[in-house]
Design an enzyme around this catalytic site. Sequence first.
Site, short mmCIF file in Angstrom:
data_model
loop_
_atom_site.label_atom_id
_atom_site.label_comp_id
_atom_site.label_asym_id
_atom_site.label_seq_id
_atom_site.Cartn_x
_atom_site.Cartn_y
_atom_site.Cartn_z
CG HIS A 44 -1.97 -1.02 1.23
ND1 HIS A 44 -2.82 -1.23 2.28
CD2 HIS A 44 -2.33 -1.90 0.25
CE1 HIS A 44 -3.67 -2.20 1.96
NE2 HIS A 44 -3.39 -2.62 0.75
CD GLU B 159 -1.02 3.76 4.06
OE1 GLU B 159 -0.89 3.12 2.99
OE2 GLU B 159 -2.11 3.85 4.66
#
Length: 143
Positions: A49, A51
Amino acid sequence: MDEIFMLTALIQSRKALPECLPNPPVGCVIVDCEKIVATGYTRAPGKHHAEADALNQIRDQVFDCLKMYVTLEPCSFHGRTPACALAIAQDPRISEIYVSIVDPEPRNNGKGLDILRKAGKIVHVGLCADEVNAFLQQYLLKG
Ligand SMILES: [Zn+2]
């Protein structure tokens, strides 16, 4: 400066399409002393993802009090990938997180923010929400 960093995360998020689908295209920027040290965006399902993508770029580096800017609330549940909120909560280098919009996905929806706050992180919600919504809303779960 905070707006500039969030808008940079928004620009990053556009790079996620179309590979990220059906996951929402999210962008992330990590800042040290007003300087961007990492950027990330949602990769193909099962891959990083936004992050995790950004954290991966600085995994061997030492920092004191990083700020993270992410266009959508970090996920709090283990799906195809480990929960981003836990990864951020457990990273002592990150002290402050700016989240533009809360994830309407019922499994998340504030739980990601709770994990971060309980870990002692400073969490801000709503930065550049209009700009982020205009792009991201169409990819989020409805109702
Ligand atoms: Zn995630």
